[in-house]
Design a protein around this motif. Structure first.
Motif, PDB file in Angstrom:
ATOM      1  N   SER A  57       0.852  -1.287   0.012  1.00  0.00           N
ATOM      2  CA  SER A  57       0.071  -0.009  -0.154  1.00  0.00           C
ATOM      3  C   SER A  57       0.764   1.321   0.055  1.00  0.00           C
ATOM      4  O   SER A  57       1.856   1.371   0.912  1.00  0.00           O
ATOM      5  CB  SER A  57      -0.915   0.112   1.245  1.00  0.00           C
ATOM      6  OG  SER A  57      -1.369   1.282   1.378  1.00  0.00           O
ATOM      7  N   ILE A  58       0.423   2.311  -0.610  1.00  0.00           N
ATOM      8  CA  ILE A  58       1.333   3.570  -0.941  1.00  0.00           C
ATOM      9  C   ILE A  58       1.307   4.181   0.640  1.00  0.00           C
ATOM     10  O   ILE A  58       2.368   4.802   1.004  1.00  0.00           O
ATOM     11  CB  ILE A  58       0.618   4.537  -1.626  1.00  0.00           C
ATOM     12  CG1 ILE A  58       1.245   5.649  -1.850  1.00  0.00           C
ATOM     13  CG2 ILE A  58      -0.944   4.918  -1.253  1.00  0.00           C
ATOM     14  CD1 ILE A  58       2.694   5.505  -2.680  1.00  0.00           C
ATOM     15  N   ALA A  59       0.283   3.745   1.303  1.00  0.00           N
ATOM     16  CA  ALA A  59       0.443   4.448   2.837  1.00  0.00           C
ATOM     17  C   ALA A  59       1.619   3.802   3.699  1.00  0.00           C
ATOM     18  O   ALA A  59       1.981   4.415   4.581  1.00  0.00           O
ATOM     19  CB  ALA A  59      -0.923   3.920   3.486  1.00  0.00           C
ATOM     20  N   ASP A  60       2.106   2.756   3.198  1.00  0.00           N
ATOM     21  CA  ASP A  60       3.321   2.168   3.972  1.00  0.00           C
ATOM     22  C   ASP A  60       4.583   2.213   3.310  1.00  0.00           C
ATOM     23  O   ASP A  60       5.472   1.732   3.851  1.00  0.00           O
ATOM     24  CB  ASP A  60       2.859   0.638   4.116  1.00  0.00           C
ATOM     25  CG  ASP A  60       1.649   0.293   4.698  1.00  0.00           C
ATOM     26  OD1 ASP A  60       1.176   1.124   5.609  1.00  0.00           O
ATOM     27  OD2 ASP A  60       0.796  -0.808   4.387  1.00  0.00           O
ATOM     28  N   VAL A  61       4.467   3.013   2.392  1.00  0.00           N
ATOM     29  CA  VAL A  61       5.812   2.927   1.749  1.00  0.00           C
ATOM     30  C   VAL A  61       6.631   4.632   1.873  1.00  0.00           C
ATOM     31  O   VAL A  61       5.772   5.584   2.187  1.00  0.00           O
ATOM     32  CB  VAL A  61       5.729   3.284  -0.003  1.00  0.00           C
ATOM     33  CG1 VAL A  61       6.672   3.438  -0.882  1.00  0.00           C
ATOM     34  CG2 VAL A  61       4.932   1.821  -0.411  1.00  0.00           C
ATOM     35  N   ASP A  62       7.814   4.538   2.189  1.00  0.00           N
ATOM     36  CA  ASP A  62       8.650   5.947   2.515  1.00  0.00           C
ATOM     37  C   ASP A  62       9.074   6.384   1.240  1.00  0.00           C
ATOM     38  O   ASP A  62       9.867   5.571   0.293  1.00  0.00           O
ATOM     39  CB  ASP A  62       9.718   5.274   3.540  1.00  0.00           C
ATOM     40  CG  ASP A  62      10.695   6.452   3.659  1.00  0.00           C
ATOM     41  OD1 ASP A  62       9.989   7.834   3.711  1.00  0.00           O
ATOM     42  OD2 ASP A  62      11.923   6.500   3.735  1.00  0.00           O
ATOM     43  N   VAL A  63       8.635   7.623   0.986  1.00  0.00           N
ATOM     44  CA  VAL A  63       8.791   8.211  -0.298  1.00  0.00           C
ATOM     45  C   VAL A  63       9.482   9.681   0.076  1.00  0.00           C
ATOM     46  O   VAL A  63       8.617  10.401   0.300  1.00  0.00           O
ATOM     47  CB  VAL A  63       7.789   8.458  -1.152  1.00  0.00           C
ATOM     48  CG1 VAL A  63       8.297   9.181  -2.686  1.00  0.00           C
ATOM     49  CG2 VAL A  63       7.054   7.138  -1.586  1.00  0.00           C
ATOM     50  N   PRO A  64      10.777   9.770   0.067  1.00  0.00           N
ATOM     51  CA  PRO A  64      11.460  11.202   0.678  1.00  0.00           C
ATOM     52  C   PRO A  64      10.757  12.179  -0.473  1.00  0.00           C
ATOM     53  O   PRO A  64      10.604  11.923  -1.485  1.00  0.00           O
ATOM     54  CB  PRO A  64      12.904  10.893   0.172  1.00  0.00           C
ATOM     55  CG  PRO A  64      13.106   9.216   0.303  1.00  0.00           C
ATOM     56  CD  PRO A  64      11.779   8.874  -0.285  1.00  0.00           C
ATOM     57  N   GLU A  65      10.554  13.399   0.200  1.00  0.00           N
ATOM     58  CA  GLU A  65      10.074  14.539  -0.604  1.00  0.00           C
ATOM     59  C   GLU A  65      10.904  14.941  -1.796  1.00  0.00           C
ATOM     60  O   GLU A  65      10.303  15.372  -2.808  1.00  0.00           O
ATOM     61  CB  GLU A  65       9.900  15.993   0.431  1.00  0.00           C
ATOM     62  CG  GLU A  65       8.679  15.672   1.310  1.00  0.00           C
ATOM     63  CD  GLU A  65       8.601  16.883   2.343  1.00  0.00           C
ATOM     64  OE1 GLU A  65       9.087  17.864   1.674  1.00  0.00           O
ATOM     65  OE2 GLU A  65       7.843  16.868   3.121  1.00  0.00           O
ATOM     66  N   ASP A  66      12.276  14.757  -1.617  1.00  0.00           N
ATOM     67  CA  ASP A  66      13.078  15.343  -2.901  1.00  0.00           C
ATOM     68  C   ASP A  66      12.888  14.245  -3.933  1.00  0.00           C
ATOM     69  O   ASP A  66      12.845  14.437  -5.000  1.00  0.00           O
ATOM     70  CB  ASP A  66      14.342  15.363  -2.226  1.00  0.00           C
ATOM     71  CG  ASP A  66      14.864  14.052  -1.775  1.00  0.00           C
ATOM     72  OD1 ASP A  66      14.386  13.350  -1.206  1.00  0.00           O
ATOM     73  OD2 ASP A  66      16.266  13.942  -2.017  1.00  0.00           O
ATOM     74  N   VAL A  67      12.705  13.151  -3.677  1.00  0.00           N
ATOM     75  CA  VAL A  67      12.314  12.012  -4.754  1.00  0.00           C
ATOM     76  C   VAL A  67      11.161  12.248  -5.229  1.00  0.00           C
ATOM     77  O   VAL A  67      10.978  12.288  -6.572  1.00  0.00           O
ATOM     78  CB  VAL A  67      12.404  10.744  -4.237  1.00  0.00           C
ATOM     79  CG1 VAL A  67      12.130   9.632  -5.148  1.00  0.00           C
ATOM     80  CG2 VAL A  67      13.772  10.127  -3.626  1.00  0.00           C
ATOM     81  N   ALA A  68      10.040  12.416  -4.546  1.00  0.00           N
ATOM     82  CA  ALA A  68       8.602  12.958  -5.005  1.00  0.00           C
ATOM     83  C   ALA A  68       8.695  14.136  -6.032  1.00  0.00           C
ATOM     84  O   ALA A  68       8.225  14.031  -7.026  1.00  0.00           O
ATOM     85  CB  ALA A  68       7.797  13.061  -3.938  1.00  0.00           C
TER      86      ALA A  68
END
Length: 475
Positions: A57-68
């Motif tokens: 689930s996207i809710a459980d994934v760590d996505v750093p702000e700079d990557v996003a």
């Protein structure tokens, strides 16, 4: 079921497409599916050939702000906008429907993208895949947004068209009194054919874009979200689709599964399900996820796949049988060759799915859906993103005899939609007209044998719904 072909059928269909100016890539793609039809291909996916699919689930994934932020700056956005909304009585682009405060689907999509460009300092080009029936109205409506088009890229490209084929002999159908009805769109799987034929994929690569986000224009939840873009970039996948948990309303629709033969993810539509497997199709515990039709692909991976396959991805065939004139059952039965764009997931090794919140899947297929969207179930903020007010979206069922067509629907809600924020379900049987500020609480069913009116400010709740049905004023 195989259709007995005529030796001249494909040649006649090819010539008809050439004379209509259809792109050669599209003609070759049509020919590929025509030959499958001749060989009796049905596109069916048997239950015993697949197994259920689980996913993160996207809710459980760590996505750093700079990557996003970096991912969204490398993303182009395409909206599928070929639909007329004919099942709702419309004869122009469905995306021109008013949603809220005089804003149409197109207005909200444009403003979502313009806001994101500012937020992330991103070019975020937006393009619409229109049909020959939606192009003029759509472009006229978007003309007010002078900054929407990105230099060097078009705001629209056209999906292809193909001839309907007579079931009896696979000859292209003729209908002189309404020649437009001789043609049909090839399904939204045509997007890859259209992108290749127009040269847009190579244009996007040359301009420095890496990813494309595609979604339906009637789904305002499908914002090109930077966090999801970042997840896709991190995954390194060539192709991905956003999925949601299926609910009872999705029971008859398609779902994701994994093919036993090669482990690839597949998307099985209801039209590809054998009658014997319908029970398994509707089993929400077995097949738990359905597609939002929000998909992401790596542009270079798509170019490579198309190059390797001579321009034809080879998506599973959907054999759609209808009457030549859908409104006249006395006209001959025809086959419309279709493909689904999400089915491309099985083409790519390493393709992924990701579970997203239901707020990213707000399709409007009926006036039931339109009522929910126009109500206060969703707030629309300054970023023009839909914000779901509660945990669950209420179930709405309006009497098709009085509400199915947009014109009839609008007449019965002349002062706006009722408040549905506190509703669990709202079922309307018979002919009811609603005044301003009506509130629906809990589970409410209205039934009337004659036209009735609910006065403005009325609160409809579970315990007194039957009483209200009896006390509505004659319309």
């Amino acid at each position: 079921m195989a259709s007995k072909g005529n030796p001249q059928g494909l040649a006649l269909a090819r010539e008809k497409m050439r004379q209509a100016g259809v792109d050669e890539v599209a003609i070759d793609t049509f020919a590929h599916y025509y030959r499958l039809l001749e060989h009796g291909e049905t596109g069916m996916i048997a239950e015993d050939s697949i197994e259920p699919l689980d996913m993160e689930s996207i809710a459980d994934v760590d996505v750093p702000e700079d990557v996003a932020a970096e991912a969204i700056r490398a993303t182009a956005v395409i909206k599928l906008n070929g639909g007329l909304g004919t099942s709702m009585g419309m004869d122009r682009a469905k995306s021109l429907l008013c949603v809220r405060r005089g804003l149409s689907f197109l207005d909200i999509i444009a403003r979502q993208v313009l806001h994101l460009r500012t937020q992330y300092d991103a070019p975020l080009p937006l393009m619409f895949m229109n049909s020959f029936r939606t192009s003029a109205d759509t472009m006229a409506a978007l003309a007010r947004y002078e900054d929407l088009a990105v230099k060097g890229l078009p705001l629209e490209f056209l999906q292809n068209k193909e001839p309907k084929l007579l079931v009896a002999d696979l000859l292209p159908a003729a209908y002189p009194k309404a020649p437009d009805l001789e043609w049909c769109p090839p399904g939204h799987g045509d997007i890859y054919t259209a992108l290749r034929g127009t040269g847009l994929l190579t244009q996007l690569l040359a301009a420095g874009y890496r990813y494309v986000f595609v979604s339906n224009s009637d789904n305002l939840g499908a914002v090109p979200d930077a966090r999801v873009a970042g997840w896709f970039a991190q995954s390194g996948a060539p192709f991905a689709i956003e999925a949601v948990r299926r609910t009872p309303s999705d029971r008859k629709g398609g779902h994701f599964a994994r093919r036993k033969a090669d482990g690839r993810i597949v998307l099985r539509e209801s039209a590809q399900t054998l009658d014997a497997d319908k029970e398994a199709l509707s089993d929400l515990d077995r097949h738990r996820y359905c597609s939002t039709n929000n998909l992401w692909f790596d542009i270079q991976a798509m170019v490579d796949a198309l190059d390797a396959r001579g321009g034809i991805l080879g998506l599973p065939l959907i054999r759609n049988v209808k009457h030549l004139d859908p409104a006249d059952s006395s006209t001959p039965e025809v086959i419309q060759i279709e493909t689904a764009m999400g089915a491309a997931i099985e083409v790519f090794e390493g393709a992924r799915t990701i579970e997203v919140g239901r707020d990213r899947f707000v399709p409007v297929k009926t006036t039931d859906d339109l009522l929910v969207l126009r109500s206060d179930v969703y707030d629309i903020g300054k970023d023009f993103v839909l914000d779901q007010a509660g945990d669950d979206v209420p179930y709405v069922s309006l009497d098709g005899d009085f509400y199915k067509l947009v014109g009839d629907f609008d007449k019965r809600f002349p002062e706006g939609a009722p408040s549905l924020r506190e509703a669990d379900s709202f079922t309307v049987g018979g002919d009811w007209t609603f005044g301003q500020g009506v509130r629906v609480i809990g589970d409410v069913k209205l039934q009337a044998s004659a036209a009735q009116r609910i006065e403005g400010g009325t609160v409809l709740s579970e315990q007194d719904a039957d009483k209200d049905s009896a006390q509505g004023t004659d319309g």
